[in-house]
Design a protein around this motif. Structure first.
Motif, PDB file in Angstrom:
ATOM      1  N   UNK A  75      62.454  11.705  38.336  1.00 35.30           N
ATOM      2  CA  UNK A  75      61.236  11.616  37.522  1.00 35.30           C
ATOM      3  C   UNK A  75      59.985  11.507  38.387  1.00 35.30           C
ATOM      4  N   UNK A  76      59.826  12.504  39.253  1.00 37.22           N
ATOM      5  CA  UNK A  76      58.679  12.539  40.158  1.00 37.22           C
ATOM      6  C   UNK A  76      57.949  13.864  40.012  1.00 37.22           C
ATOM      7  N   UNK A  77      56.650  13.832  40.308  1.00 30.42           N
ATOM      8  CA  UNK A  77      55.826  15.018  40.138  1.00 30.42           C
ATOM      9  C   UNK A  77      56.337  16.193  40.972  1.00 30.42           C
ATOM     10  N   UNK A  78      56.823  15.916  42.178  1.00 23.90           N
ATOM     11  CA  UNK A  78      57.308  16.989  43.026  1.00 23.90           C
ATOM     12  C   UNK A  78      58.539  17.682  42.446  1.00 23.90           C
ATOM     13  N   UNK A  79      59.427  16.902  41.834  1.00 26.41           N
ATOM     14  CA  UNK A  79      60.619  17.487  41.214  1.00 26.41           C
ATOM     15  C   UNK A  79      60.202  18.330  40.009  1.00 26.41           C
ATOM     16  N   UNK A  80      59.258  17.813  39.228  1.00 34.25           N
ATOM     17  CA  UNK A  80      58.750  18.561  38.072  1.00 34.25           C
ATOM     18  C   UNK A  80      58.142  19.887  38.506  1.00 34.25           C
ATOM     19  N   UNK A  81      57.335  19.852  39.551  1.00 33.03           N
ATOM     20  CA  UNK A  81      56.717  21.085  40.050  1.00 33.03           C
ATOM     21  C   UNK A  81      57.781  22.079  40.511  1.00 33.03           C
ATOM     22  N   UNK A  82      58.870  21.562  41.091  1.00 40.70           N
ATOM     23  CA  UNK A  82      59.964  22.438  41.497  1.00 40.70           C
ATOM     24  C   UNK A  82      60.615  23.137  40.316  1.00 40.70           C
ATOM     25  N   UNK A  83      60.732  22.427  39.193  1.00 44.24           N
ATOM     26  CA  UNK A  83      61.280  23.059  37.992  1.00 44.24           C
ATOM     27  C   UNK A  83      60.347  24.138  37.467  1.00 44.24           C
ATOM     28  N   UNK A  84      59.043  23.867  37.470  1.00 41.62           N
ATOM     29  CA  UNK A  84      58.099  24.903  37.029  1.00 41.62           C
ATOM     30  C   UNK A  84      58.259  26.171  37.870  1.00 41.62           C
ATOM     31  N   UNK A  85      58.396  26.001  39.178  1.00 45.18           N
ATOM     32  CA  UNK A  85      58.583  27.168  40.047  1.00 45.18           C
ATOM     33  C   UNK A  85      59.892  27.878  39.723  1.00 45.18           C
ATOM     34  N   UNK A 140      61.997  12.363  21.228  1.00 40.80           N
ATOM     35  CA  UNK A 140      60.963  13.285  21.656  1.00 40.80           C
ATOM     36  C   UNK A 140      59.998  12.758  22.701  1.00 40.80           C
ATOM     37  N   UNK A 141      60.234  11.555  23.250  1.00 33.70           N
ATOM     38  CA  UNK A 141      59.367  11.053  24.319  1.00 33.70           C
ATOM     39  C   UNK A 141      59.882  11.589  25.654  1.00 33.70           C
ATOM     40  N   UNK A 142      58.989  12.217  26.408  1.00 40.60           N
ATOM     41  CA  UNK A 142      59.359  12.778  27.706  1.00 40.60           C
ATOM     42  C   UNK A 142      58.376  12.262  28.746  1.00 40.60           C
ATOM     43  N   UNK A 143      58.756  12.309  30.013  1.00 43.13           N
ATOM     44  CA  UNK A 143      57.799  11.863  31.002  1.00 43.13           C
ATOM     45  C   UNK A 143      58.372  11.677  32.384  1.00 43.13           C
ATOM     46  N   UNK A 144      57.449  11.376  33.305  1.00 42.71           N
ATOM     47  CA  UNK A 144      57.810  11.072  34.686  1.00 42.71           C
ATOM     48  C   UNK A 144      57.107   9.788  35.102  1.00 42.71           C
ATOM     49  N   UNK A 145      57.509   9.259  36.242  1.00 42.07           N
ATOM     50  CA  UNK A 145      56.893   8.059  36.799  1.00 42.07           C
ATOM     51  C   UNK A 145      55.865   8.442  37.860  1.00 42.07           C
ATOM     52  N   UNK A 146      54.882   7.567  38.055  1.00 41.75           N
ATOM     53  CA  UNK A 146      53.966   7.675  39.188  1.00 41.75           C
ATOM     54  C   UNK A 146      53.957   6.313  39.879  1.00 41.75           C
ATOM     55  N   UNK A 148      51.919   4.068  40.111  1.00 43.97           N
ATOM     56  CA  UNK A 148      51.265   3.005  39.355  1.00 43.97           C
ATOM     57  C   UNK A 148      52.080   2.497  38.174  1.00 43.97           C
ATOM     58  N   UNK A 149      53.130   3.213  37.777  1.00 41.39           N
ATOM     59  CA  UNK A 149      53.918   2.716  36.655  1.00 41.39           C
ATOM     60  C   UNK A 149      54.905   3.737  36.122  1.00 41.39           C
ATOM     61  N   UNK A 150      55.763   3.259  35.244  1.00 37.72           N
ATOM     62  CA  UNK A 150      56.859   4.050  34.674  1.00 37.72           C
ATOM     63  C   UNK A 150      56.395   4.788  33.419  1.00 37.72           C
ATOM     64  N   UNK A 151      56.720   6.068  33.344  1.00 37.97           N
ATOM     65  CA  UNK A 151      56.469   6.883  32.145  1.00 37.97           C
ATOM     66  C   UNK A 151      54.989   6.960  31.765  1.00 37.97           C
ATOM     67  N   UNK A 152      54.101   6.840  32.738  1.00 39.90           N
ATOM     68  CA  UNK A 152      52.677   6.896  32.414  1.00 39.90           C
ATOM     69  C   UNK A 152      52.182   8.331  32.218  1.00 39.90           C
ATOM     70  N   UNK A 153      52.961   9.309  32.657  1.00 34.51           N
ATOM     71  CA  UNK A 153      52.610  10.710  32.470  1.00 34.51           C
ATOM     72  C   UNK A 153      53.725  11.364  31.664  1.00 34.51           C
ATOM     73  N   UNK A 154      53.367  11.955  30.538  1.00 31.07           N
ATOM     74  CA  UNK A 154      54.405  12.554  29.719  1.00 31.07           C
ATOM     75  C   UNK A 154      53.834  13.199  28.474  1.00 31.07           C
ATOM     76  N   UNK A 155      54.713  13.541  27.540  1.00 33.61           N
ATOM     77  CA  UNK A 155      54.304  14.199  26.301  1.00 33.61           C
ATOM     78  C   UNK A 155      55.342  13.912  25.229  1.00 33.61           C
ATOM     79  N   UNK A 156      54.914  14.001  23.977  1.00 29.94           N
ATOM     80  CA  UNK A 156      55.850  13.960  22.860  1.00 29.94           C
ATOM     81  C   UNK A 156      56.302  15.390  22.588  1.00 29.94           C
ATOM     82  N   UNK A 157      57.601  15.633  22.696  1.00 32.13           N
ATOM     83  CA  UNK A 157      58.142  16.994  22.537  1.00 32.13           C
ATOM     84  C   UNK A 157      59.555  16.876  21.959  1.00 32.13           C
TER      85      UNK A 157
END
Length: 358
Positions: A75-85, A140-146, A148-157
């Protein structure tokens, strides 16, 4: 025994299918529009990802496995970016789909990747842990950690469907399975006392995936969450009750750099919330005692380090349930009687923490 189907209502209703050996249900949940399916799976679960991919290939989909790190490391931004690629390399369009296979961290990540790719593509979740089945994959709650905290970045999907194959629970490490019981016990305290009675009657059985009440416990916990989220997808009202115990729990997880099991943190957080309710004059002491008894009977912790309070208190300031500078806690006025405690006095917060300190 045949599968159980629990509908999660709302603007985009979907089914949670629960049973043993139910992978054949996966194409039906996914639907016929998709051509390409990206199977996002925890890299430590190839033996589960392979049959998932096989079921989809037999149904005619072009299937591509995209492994991600195990646990919260996913649940990290770098892993998410890898999935987008990865999605881009596959040429995934808005009618293609994602399937997330793994524990709650993997399904959180897969869901957010699906929510953010082309502003939203379908996702079907195949949780392989108890925690994933009864909590993370439903709602439907999705997200990643940063940092500064857990699940602070995400979306309802909301997913297109959730498939809970109980056979995967047998392979779980015991401590991880017990961790998942915390969310089931939470459902018992906030909405379904029968859950508590089943565990109290046979705590040893409850602590094992082979226990006689395992399926009923899973089904009851999923039903509680389905009922709540159908009425409040975006956590603007009654859905907040699902966060019982989570304000302190998320602070503990951050303090432990997310190496502390989520269910263990929630167990401690529920005892803290119960003590808050008692000290605020809202919850009888007997119900607080019941929290400790039920949680400890299956091997969950009920206390945390006394010296951690200053850091935990600072982290709770940015909890998602806060409104401005006002802290909000889900508390109980009795079993299955959840409510909110807004802006509690600092002395009350500290006094409740002393009750869970060691």
């Amino acid at each position: 025994m045949s599968e159980t189907r629990i509908e999660v209502g709302g603007a985009a209703p979907y089914e949670v299918v629960i049973g043993t050996g139910v992978l054949g249900e996966l194409p039906g949940l996914l639907g016929g529009r998709a051509r390409t399916v990206a199977v996002v799976h925890a890299e430590g679960l190839p033996e589960i990802a392979r049959p998932v991919c096989g079921a989809l290939e037999r149904a005619g989909y072009a299937v591509h496995a995209l492994p991600v790190p195990d646990g919260e490391a996913a649940k990290e931004a770098g892993v998410l970016a890898g999935l987008w690629s990865g999605f881009a390399a596959l040429g995934m369009t808005r009618t293609d789909a994602v399937v997330g296979v793994g524990g709650g961290a993997t399904t959180d990540l897969a869901g957010f990747a699906a929510a953010s790719w082309l502003r939203g593509v379908p996702v079907v979740l195949v949780p392989t842990t108890l925690l994933g089945m009864v909590d993370a994959a439903v709602g439907g709650k999705t997200g990643i950690n940063i940092p500064e905290g857990k699940n602070l970045v995400g979306a309802f999907h909301p997913p297109a469907g959730v498939l809970c194959d109980l056979a995967t629970l047998v392979t779980m490490p015991r401590e991880d399975y017990i961790s998942g019981l915390a969310e089931i016990i939470k459902a018992g305290f906030i909405a379904d006392p029968k859950i508590l009675e089943l565990i109290e009657a046979d705590p040893g059985g409850a602590a094992s995936p082979a226990g006689p009440a395992t399926r009923e416990l899973v089904e009851r916990a999923v039903q509680v969450k389905a009922d709540v989220v159908a009425a409040d997808l975006r956590e603007s009202g009654p859905r907040e009750i699902l966060n019982y115990g989570h304000t302190l729990a998320h602070a503990i997880e951050k303090a432990e750099d997310y190496r502390f099991r989520h269910g263990h943190a929630v167990a401690i957080g529920m005892v803290y919330a119960a003590e808050l309710g008692r000290l605020a004059g809202r919850l009888p002491a007997a119900v607080v005692d019941r929290h400790r008894a039920v949680l400890s009977s299956v091997g969950l912790p009920t206390s945390y380090r006394a010296d951690a309070w200053p850091g935990l208190r600072a982290t709770m300031t940015i909890d998602k349930k806060s409104r401005g500078a006002t802290l909000r806690f889900v508390v109980l006025d009795g079993v299955a009687r959840p409510g909110l405690l807004e802006g509690p006095d600092e002395k009350l917060l500290a006094a409740a923490y002393r009750e869970v300190s060691r």
